[in-house]
Enzyme design. Sequence first.
Site, PDB file in Angstrom:
ATOM      1  N   ASN A  51      -2.202  -5.905  29.135  1.00  0.00           N
ATOM      2  CA  ASN A  51      -2.056  -4.869  28.299  1.00  0.00           C
ATOM      3  C   ASN A  51      -2.065  -5.291  26.976  1.00  0.00           C
ATOM      4  OD1 ASN A  51      -2.486  -2.882  30.463  1.00  0.00           O
ATOM      5  ND2 ASN A  51      -0.406  -2.427  30.656  1.00  0.00           N
ATOM      6  N   ARG A  58      -8.441  -6.263  38.774  1.00  0.00           N
ATOM      7  CA  ARG A  58      -8.639  -5.588  37.420  1.00  0.00           C
ATOM      8  C   ARG A  58      -7.306  -6.147  36.715  1.00  0.00           C
ATOM      9  NH1 ARG A  58      -7.482  -0.118  37.177  1.00  0.00           N
ATOM     10  NH2 ARG A  58      -7.507  -0.458  34.931  1.00  0.00           N
TER      11      ARG A  58
HETATM   12  N1  EPU Z   1      -0.700  11.075  27.524  1.00  0.00           N
HETATM   13  C1  EPU Z   1      -0.951  12.121  27.017  1.00  0.00           C
HETATM   14  N2  EPU Z   1      -1.778  12.337  26.169  1.00  0.00           N
HETATM   15  C2  EPU Z   1      -2.182  11.116  25.560  1.00  0.00           C
HETATM   16  C3  EPU Z   1      -1.932   9.869  25.995  1.00  0.00           C
HETATM   17  C4  EPU Z   1      -1.083   9.824  27.238  1.00  0.00           C
HETATM   18  O1  EPU Z   1      -0.674  13.247  27.487  1.00  0.00           O
HETATM   19  O2  EPU Z   1      -3.309  11.499  24.800  1.00  0.00           O
HETATM   20  C5  EPU Z   1       0.372  10.614  28.459  1.00  0.00           C
HETATM   21  C6  EPU Z   1      -0.056  10.275  29.914  1.00  0.00           C
HETATM   22  O3  EPU Z   1      -0.847  10.969  30.744  1.00  0.00           O
HETATM   23  C7  EPU Z   1       1.179   9.615  30.506  1.00  0.00           C
HETATM   24  C8  EPU Z   1       2.049   9.413  29.334  1.00  0.00           C
HETATM   25  O4  EPU Z   1       1.594  10.189  28.207  1.00  0.00           O
HETATM   26  O5  EPU Z   1       1.844  10.807  31.363  1.00  0.00           O
HETATM   27  C9  EPU Z   1       2.080   7.853  28.848  1.00  0.00           C
HETATM   28  O6  EPU Z   1       0.912   7.358  28.861  1.00  0.00           O
HETATM   29  P1  EPU Z   1       0.681   6.403  27.908  1.00  0.00           P
HETATM   30  O7  EPU Z   1      -0.150   6.553  26.841  1.00  0.00           O
HETATM   31  O8  EPU Z   1       1.859   5.534  27.588  1.00  0.00           O
HETATM   32  O9  EPU Z   1      -0.024   5.253  28.828  1.00  0.00           O
HETATM   33  P2  EPU Z   1      -1.382   4.206  28.331  1.00  0.00           P
HETATM   34  O10 EPU Z   1      -0.914   3.858  27.122  1.00  0.00           O
HETATM   35  O11 EPU Z   1      -2.516   4.955  28.769  1.00  0.00           O
HETATM   36  C10 EPU Z   1      -0.095   2.031  28.944  1.00  0.00           C
HETATM   37  C11 EPU Z   1      -0.656   0.984  30.214  1.00  0.00           C
HETATM   38  C12 EPU Z   1      -0.207   1.586  31.478  1.00  0.00           C
HETATM   39  C13 EPU Z   1       1.356   1.770  31.538  1.00  0.00           C
HETATM   40  C14 EPU Z   1       1.563   2.783  30.410  1.00  0.00           C
HETATM   41  C15 EPU Z   1       3.236   3.214  30.440  1.00  0.00           C
HETATM   42  C16 EPU Z   1      -2.404  -0.126  28.918  1.00  0.00           C
HETATM   43  C17 EPU Z   1      -3.756  -0.275  28.891  1.00  0.00           C
HETATM   44  N3  EPU Z   1      -2.022   0.685  29.778  1.00  0.00           N
HETATM   45  O12 EPU Z   1      -0.950   3.021  29.391  1.00  0.00           O
HETATM   46  O13 EPU Z   1      -0.460   0.377  32.177  1.00  0.00           O
HETATM   47  O14 EPU Z   1       1.633   2.179  32.756  1.00  0.00           O
HETATM   48  O15 EPU Z   1       1.220   2.277  29.316  1.00  0.00           O
HETATM   49  O16 EPU Z   1       3.750   1.827  30.233  1.00  0.00           O
HETATM   50  O17 EPU Z   1      -1.635  -0.620  28.181  1.00  0.00           O
HETATM   51  C18 EPU Z   1      -1.214  -0.546  34.255  1.00  0.00           C
HETATM   52  O18 EPU Z   1      -1.203  -1.747  33.688  1.00  0.00           O
HETATM   53  O19 EPU Z   1      -1.276  -0.589  35.663  1.00  0.00           O
HETATM   54  C19 EPU Z   1      -0.998   0.731  33.534  1.00  0.00           C
HETATM   55  C20 EPU Z   1      -1.406   1.906  33.833  1.00  0.00           C
END
Ligand code: EPU
Length: 435
Positions: A36, A414
Amino acid sequence: MYTRKLFVFRSLTMPKFVINGGKPLNGTISVKGAKNAALKIFPVALMTEEPILVSNLPEIEDVKRAKEMLVALGHEVEELGGGKARLQYKNKTCVNLPADLVKKFRASIMFVGPLLATCGEVNFPHPGGCVIGAGTRPIDMFLDGFVKMGAVIETQEKYYRLTANKLKGANIFFPKVTVTGTESLMTTACLAEGITILKNCAMEPEIVALADFLISVGAKIQGAGTSVIKIQGVKNLGGGEYKIIPDRIEAGTFAIMAAASNNGEVLIEDCMPEHLEALWALFDRIGVKYKLGGSSIKISPAKKLLACDVTTHEYPGFATDLQSPYTVLMTQAEGLCLVHEAIYDRRLLFTDMLTQMGANIIMADPHRVVVQGPTILHGRKSASTDLRAGISLIIAALIAQGQTEIENIYQIDRGYEKIEERLQGLGADIERINN
Ligand code: EPU
């Protein structure tokens, strides 16, 4: 009939892991660069004409997709071997993100801001990735942020078209803490005119690493790692070197794996134990025997493991990405505990497969399960539904009696580099069957 035949044919031909459980885990395992963190550097290459030298890149499927995306957008990715690559501007092709790649990984959304900032337009479908949120994981906070910075959005069926003559600094409050949202708007704001202030930001170490790199190539960013980040836009960014930080989720997963097998001594190297404080606090309560070094973690067999409740939380709380491995660990601990997945709606669904292996787990609602341990697990056929569920099934299989087959292992590839070879190094009986 035809669909059924196709399904049977596919499951016979798709690669799978076959694991014979119960072998003691002993020895040393090294942690790779953080998925990430790695995924977020490729879009930055769209914002500079100078080369970026990246090192400690993990050899995983998501990183391959990010490289393909950059190449599809007209850049060069020169593989230098040993986890190093040189990202170089060539002939940038704006403005369509390739749909097939966007649908394969969620971090593809990171390419949107840099293209918008440098080309004034970007078209893309809704991004893919692990199916762990309600329906498709939303991108509303990204879109709201771009609109605040002056972009116009048109939505046609499942496609988005964003345009902006010139992005402008803005005051943006995230209604919900978002990791990639914070990274995306922080990166994009580097080339916006004026000052951007992001509030209620995520504070993950990968965000700090990205900000440090951006600063090293000319960006003006303050506050990364806190909930308020201030970015003063600059005219352009230069080139530089980026060493990917160790994957804290991989390190934590290996620590939980060793604790769950509880029958050998495992040394986890090349990691940053200070990124896993919430896990160490839990280990203290459940009785895992561990010793932290500057860049290593040693797990030794414990007399007894005790159950302890957990609620996932944004950093520095207990990471949602460690929830599934921890749930497997709780099947081996004495007592009753509540696992509360507070971030994602579908991340506990994999516990059904643990129940089929003999675990005593009751789902209270999509966000909560109650685990009663300890239980003996039994090997069976299963399939990886997402990346973290997949590695957790491997942990369950390693401690189970008998043989487990895990299908759909693309999900595991992945995020974990050559996992079977690295676990074989610890004495695990795991094989990849390519058919
Ligand atoms: N969310 C919204 N709207 C948005 C963006 C997010 O409602 O526009 C919600 C999501 O649905 C979720 C929450 O906010 O319920 C948090 O999501 P976040 O945006 O923090 O997640 P992300 O950035 O998509 C990253 C990691 C994830 C990890 C999360 C939380 C990456 C590519 N992915 O996801 O990693 O679980 O932060 O720490 O950086 C994994 O590696 O298996 C993975 C899923």
